[in-house]
Design an enzyme around this catalytic site. Sequence first.
Site, PDB file in Angstrom:
ATOM      1  N   HIS A 185      -2.012  -4.980 -12.957  1.00 56.40           N
ATOM      2  CA  HIS A 185      -3.311  -4.872 -12.290  1.00 56.40           C
ATOM      3  C   HIS A 185      -4.202  -3.854 -13.005  1.00 56.40           C
ATOM      4  O   HIS A 185      -5.410  -4.084 -13.176  1.00 56.40           O
ATOM      5  CB  HIS A 185      -3.119  -4.463 -10.823  1.00 56.40           C
ATOM      6  CG  HIS A 185      -2.821  -5.606  -9.910  1.00 56.40           C
ATOM      7  ND1 HIS A 185      -1.564  -6.169  -9.804  1.00 56.40           N
ATOM      8  CD2 HIS A 185      -3.615  -6.305  -9.052  1.00 56.40           C
ATOM      9  CE1 HIS A 185      -1.593  -7.152  -8.915  1.00 56.40           C
ATOM     10  NE2 HIS A 185      -2.828  -7.262  -8.452  1.00 56.40           N
ATOM     11  N   GLU A 186      -3.617  -2.758 -13.411  1.00 60.77           N
ATOM     12  CA  GLU A 186      -4.396  -1.742 -14.123  1.00 60.77           C
ATOM     13  C   GLU A 186      -4.871  -2.259 -15.475  1.00 60.77           C
ATOM     14  O   GLU A 186      -6.015  -2.007 -15.875  1.00 60.77           O
ATOM     15  CB  GLU A 186      -3.536  -0.486 -14.298  1.00 60.77           C
ATOM     16  CG  GLU A 186      -4.261   0.677 -14.951  1.00 60.77           C
ATOM     17  CD  GLU A 186      -5.346   1.259 -14.057  1.00 60.77           C
ATOM     18  OE1 GLU A 186      -6.284   1.868 -14.604  1.00 60.77           O
ATOM     19  OE2 GLU A 186      -5.264   1.093 -12.825  1.00 60.77           O
TER      20      GLU A 186
END
Length: 504
Positions: A430-431
């Site tokens: 996600h990052e």
Amino acid sequence: MAISDEPESVATALNHSSLRRRPSATSTAGLFNSPETTTDSSGDDLAKDSGSDDSINSDDAAVNSQQQNEKQDTDFSVLKFAYRPSVPAHRKVKESPLSSDTIFRQSHAGLFNLCIVVLVAVNSRLIIENLMKYGWLIKSGFWFSSKSLRDWPLFMCCLSLVVFPFAAFIVEKLAQRKCIPEPVVVVLHIIITSTSLFYPVLVILRCDSAFVSGVTLMLFSCVVWLKLVSYAHTNYDMRALTKLVEKGEALLDTLNMDYPYNVSFKSLAYFLVAPTLCYQPSYPRTPYIRKGWLFRQLVKLIIFTGVMGFIIEQYINPIVQNSQHPLKGNLLYATERVLKLSVPNLYVWLCMFYCFFHLWLNILAELLRFGDREFYKDWWNAKTVEDYWRMWNMPVHKWMIRHLYFPCLRHGLPKAAALLIAFLVSALFHELCIAVPCHIFKLWAFGGIMFQVPLVLITNYLQNKFRNSMVGNMIFWFIFSILGQPMCVLLYYHDLMNRKGKLD
């Protein structure tokens, strides 16, 4: 006479009375004097009846009128005895439909329809009010602009990612022919998968590309990475099982192998475009392509994509531009901005989910005749955060279970550690997908995903303590739609604006 649970209905009484009622003299006479049963009529009368349609119609009308009058007389007579004042009206103990004991056993379809009507009415008013107050805010360059042409390095990078699956196929072919040892195969796959992920990251960081283009490339590269890991891991496991069979240490029937170990480029090519992240040499297939159904899904995809664009340009962008950093300044004003952003942000997320997981993946599955179309479950009914992550994205969930969670358990790790590793991998991806296109590494997305771990523990505890409780579902919806996503949008937007201000 036994008293039934419900009073006898009028219709039932009418049926019973009609069975008990004897034919009257009038009806008997009419029966034996009807034209169909009279045999001694003169020839002149028969000729007259056959020659006059008006006379026949008038006779039929008279008979029908007489029968209706008899039926009405009977109905009124039966009504006198159908529901007498002495009949008991209360026969057993009953709860109110909205009481706590029966509310979840009742059908609330009417209230659901009311909510839909109110939702449509309220949102229609808000749309009209927004257009009257701000006008049409969607710009002509929303879908395409001349600045998009500068993102051609990202497009070329996206096309070049097909090299890595081809390299993985060559490695697997050499491993099948036993040309290279197993440790070398593992090292080569690690190099291939790592390069397929970090190569797009370097391209995005070196190019000042648009945010949407960067996110698209990162999502595509993450999908390629997940598919390559599944391809390598599955073939590694099939080689190990094949060796056990060849050595006689295990029987083929006991290994739960639905297909033999075979490295085929055709199966790899189908896997790369199929709507799944888990490799297997063959998949369940549908017999044919439904062209009419496919066309309807394409129309829906276009419509809902337009709805997403409208909400983003007309609602989300003005709210975000007129906001402040949520962790700085006036707390009350920041709270108001987060709450105001939560509703349109939720609509966009739901439209995105419907467009991708339902429409696009089903369109792709229909074109490829891919049979297993369980791309999501009823995550909106999740009573715990763990249930939500297990149901909302089935392709990723199956990949996590198959290639991460159960391998950790087989290596002796406890379930809590395996769950923590799964969330850690999810947080890293996600990052990557958000921070790299923004050129900002503040770990907001990473922290948001890792914050799900204590929420999993809390909602699981509440679910175990309050059986059949929807407290966990309410907590999930509040964290998901009211607090979590709007907060992340504001955080990344203001950090991105601060970065652009420093560059300018």
